[in-house]
Design an enzyme around this catalytic site. Structure first.
Site: not given
Ligand code: SIN
Length: 342
Positions: A26, A106-107
């Site tokens: 993200t 983040t995932d």
């Molecule tokens: C994010 O980064 O918050 C969600 C998408 C990902 O993990 O690439």
């Protein structure tokens, strides 16, 4: 892997030399609507554009960058983990690099961070960062997170602390940090133990160090071959179908995200006992989100041939189980030693 390298022209030669490795997420997300923080495409903005959004980076470090991948981290692969870990180790082995920042989604950030914590062979800083809001959003959190991550990677205090996660002004150990919110910008927490320290306005402060062995003190390394290890869950009315299917598929290990203190539905537990009889390593973790799983607590590990995950969540337990099995270690006693150590 695209390894094109670009240098910041304005960097001062006296500043630490930090390489930013971009993988997507993200933080590199884009939407046509600045008010959209949930509907966007992750991993589409290149590392050059990410760096250009933070001109003050040039007063913190000499930056080089590489686009390792451009993915939504839900799609992280074992092959990309190998590529990333090997690239980090190659870069840190040279005198020309003082530290590394990795931009990530983040995932699955907590999984990648823990993998690197156990397989980077250097005391130089490695700092992961990310964002909850895409780069196009009002109040995007990526630029400040990136600046703070580079500030941590450039600091002397971060040496020897293991792999770190700089997010929303806090510095977390890769072992402890987990994503705890689907939307909040303080999504990353270290349950039970708290952050290692903080970063703000160019200052970096550590309150504690990671206690368990990591990086140069870790016995693990990343190779090309990953043993097949999967995760099952325990819940009301659970069946043995997933466990039996995994055993039929030839898995080497199964982590169970148990209820409470790693307790397991009787039906699933019998399937896991049968899996052990087929030579499959079984690790009991918890789906709860904080605390630890006690050996011989909610299940008789000694009698059943299981391993207790301690304070690792199921996803980090899977990382440790894969690395341990990849070394040729097997049997509940040796595996439990790894979980008690790392
Ligand atoms: C994010 O980064 O918050 C969600 C998408 C990902 O993990 O690439």
């Amino acid at each position: 892997m695209n390894t094109s390298i670009s240098s910041s022209a304005s960097a001062s030669a006296a500043l630490p030399r930090i390489v930013v490795l971009a993988t997507g997420g993200t933080i590199a997300g884009s939407s046509s609507d600045a008010t959209s923080t949930a509907g966007y495409q992750a991993g589409v903005i290149g590392v050059g554009e990410l760096l250009d959004a933070v001109p003050s980076l040039s007063s913190v470090a000499q930056i080089q960058s590489e686009q390792i991948a451009s993915i939504d981290s839900k799609d992280m692969t074992l092959e990309l983990w190998s590529t990333l870990a090997q690239r980090v180790n190659v870069l840190l082995a040279t005198d020309a690099v003082d530290g590394i920042v990795i931009t990530h989604g983040t995932d699955t950030l907590e999984e990648t961070a823990y993998l690197l914590h156990l397989t980077v062979k250097s005391t130089k800083p490695v700092v992961l960062t990310a964002a909850m809001r895409p780069s196009t959003a009002l109040s995007a959190d990526g630029p400040l997170n990136l600046l703070n991550a580079v500030t941590v990677a450039a600091s002397q205090a971060a040496h020897g602390q293991g792999v770190l996660v700089a997010f929303n002004n806090r510095i977390h150990s890769a072992r402890d940090v987990v994503k705890t919110s689907t939307y909040a910008i303080d999504a990353f927490q270290s349950p039970e133990v708290g952050a290692l320290g903080w970063v703000q306005d160019g200052r970096v402060d550590f309150h504690r160090s990671a206690m368990r062995p990591h990086t140069v003190a870790s016995e693990f390394s990343v190779g090309a071959n990953w043993p097949l290890v999967d995760i099952v869950s325990s819940y009301a009315g659970a069946s043995r179908v997933p466990v039996d299917a995994l055993v039929d598929a030839g898995v080497r290990g199964i982590v169970v995200a148990g209820t409470g203190n790693g307790s397991i539905h009787a039906t699933v537990q019998q399937a896991l006992v049968d899996a052990v009889a087929h030579g499959v390593a079984v690790v009991r973790a918890s789906r709860v989100g904080s605390g630890h799983v006690m050996r011989n607590g909610a299940a008789s590990d000694d009698a059943l041939g299981f391993v207790a995950a301690g304070s690792l969540n199921p996803y980090k337990a899977r990382v440790l189980l894969m690395l341990t099995l990849a070394m040729g270690t097997s049997g509940p006693t040796a595996l439990q030693r790894a979980f008690d150590t790392y």
